[in-house]
Scaffold this active site. Sequence first.
Site, mmCIF file in Angstrom:
data_model
loop_
_atom_site.group_PDB
_atom_site.id
_atom_site.type_symbol
_atom_site.label_atom_id
_atom_site.label_comp_id
_atom_site.label_asym_id
_atom_site.label_seq_id
_atom_site.Cartn_x
_atom_site.Cartn_y
_atom_site.Cartn_z
ATOM 1 N N ASP A 1 2.844 -11.981 -3.505
ATOM 2 C CA ASP A 1 3.579 -12.294 -2.281
ATOM 3 C C ASP A 1 3.502 -13.799 -1.979
ATOM 4 O OD1 ASP A 1 4.974 -10.707 0.055
ATOM 5 O OD2 ASP A 1 3.618 -12.106 1.065
ATOM 6 N N TYR B 1 6.731 -18.106 6.958
ATOM 7 C CA TYR B 1 8.139 -17.913 6.611
ATOM 8 C C TYR B 1 8.973 -19.091 7.113
ATOM 9 C CZ TYR B 1 7.006 -13.062 5.412
ATOM 10 O OH TYR B 1 6.479 -11.944 4.829
ATOM 11 N N HIS C 1 4.382 -3.383 -4.257
ATOM 12 C CA HIS C 1 4.140 -4.765 -3.855
ATOM 13 C C HIS C 1 2.660 -5.066 -3.619
ATOM 14 C CE1 HIS C 1 5.414 -8.604 -2.195
ATOM 15 N NE2 HIS C 1 4.730 -8.388 -1.093
#
Length: 403
Positions: free
Chosen positions: A167, A312, A369
């Site tokens: 990630d 982000y 994930h």
Amino acid sequence: MIDDLKSRLKNRRPFTRPLEGKQSEYGINTIYLEEKILKYWTDQYNFTDRAEHLNMYPHFKTKIQGLDIHYIRMKPEANNSNKRVLPLLLVHGWPSSSKEFYKVIPMLTTPRSGYDFVFEVIAVDLPGFGFSEGTNKPGLSALQMGIILRNLMKRLGFSKYYIQAGDWGSQAATHLSTVFQDEVLGFHSNIPVSLRPISVIKYIIGSLFPSLIVEDKYRNRMYPITDYVTFLLKETGYFHLQTTKPDTIGAALADTPAGLAAYILEKIGVGSNWDQLHTPHGGLDEINIDDLLDTVTIMWANERITTSMRIYAESVIDWLDDFIVDNIPTFVPMAAINFRYEIIYQPDWILRDKFPNLVHSTIHDFGGHFAAIQTPKELVDDIFESVVAFIKFHERNRSTLSR
């Protein structure tokens, strides 16, 4: 903290039920959330036992570039077999912390038959995640986090080391491996991706001629492109929100543990198995409930939801520096493992746009994930195999240079 948390869980407003015929397609199933997750968190989740579980490994903090950075440092218990001890940095992503690696740490630090090495593990919490401090200044992108990780390893006395990451941790580690190529002995990723423009062009061309890009048996992981775009539109709304307005989402979640659990766990479910959105659990049954609630509890107790989501915005909105580094080839030997429900897949020949020295690649038809929690054995097996490939790569290079 525990009394306050349980009080908030017990005194919340009732949830709106799912629509008839819908399970998890519109987000977390509130019946499942209430009866399976929140009831367990309130009545059965043992905070004392989980705290003892967290403390099973040695924890440390050190100040790097003005921020308190938390990490676990676990050495092999006893190395009487004359095996080499290799430093391995483990880096998580959102919404996790170093807790994500609890199942793999003992496997990595235990000597294995057939391997002449074992690992000393440094599992770090990214800045603003877990028990690491967030910043009050803009600019803390994945690139800057990669520099902090490098400075942490230098602080701990490691001039050269291996990395495993997923990630956002993989993005930070990619930047670290690009900027400090002489320091990283090998980079293992469970979300391997090249973000170079040439790789994007190849992907778009492949939508017209997929047989030129990917083997038939893996074609459905990339094409048809309309299916992938539809998937992104349905399942990455959170990415856009956290990229543009992380503080708004943070404020909405900071005061409600039930809301925090709903928001975080829904994304973990999708990342674990998005083919299970037609079920009440939406993929969450792939992971142990205590591990799920450890993630939420750590986020809640440390008030990290806003600071963790800002990665982000900082990495995407102020994108130029990250873009420049993304476009630089990384000659560090690299290993890729692709699990079935990872959010992106690229074949090896595209990955080599960014990582010319891709020396090991594994593809699984299962897993997702959050590999360290969901498929720890397969992840660790691949790390050991990859480090063998890394060592052989360096031996070949030394042999070539000596000629």
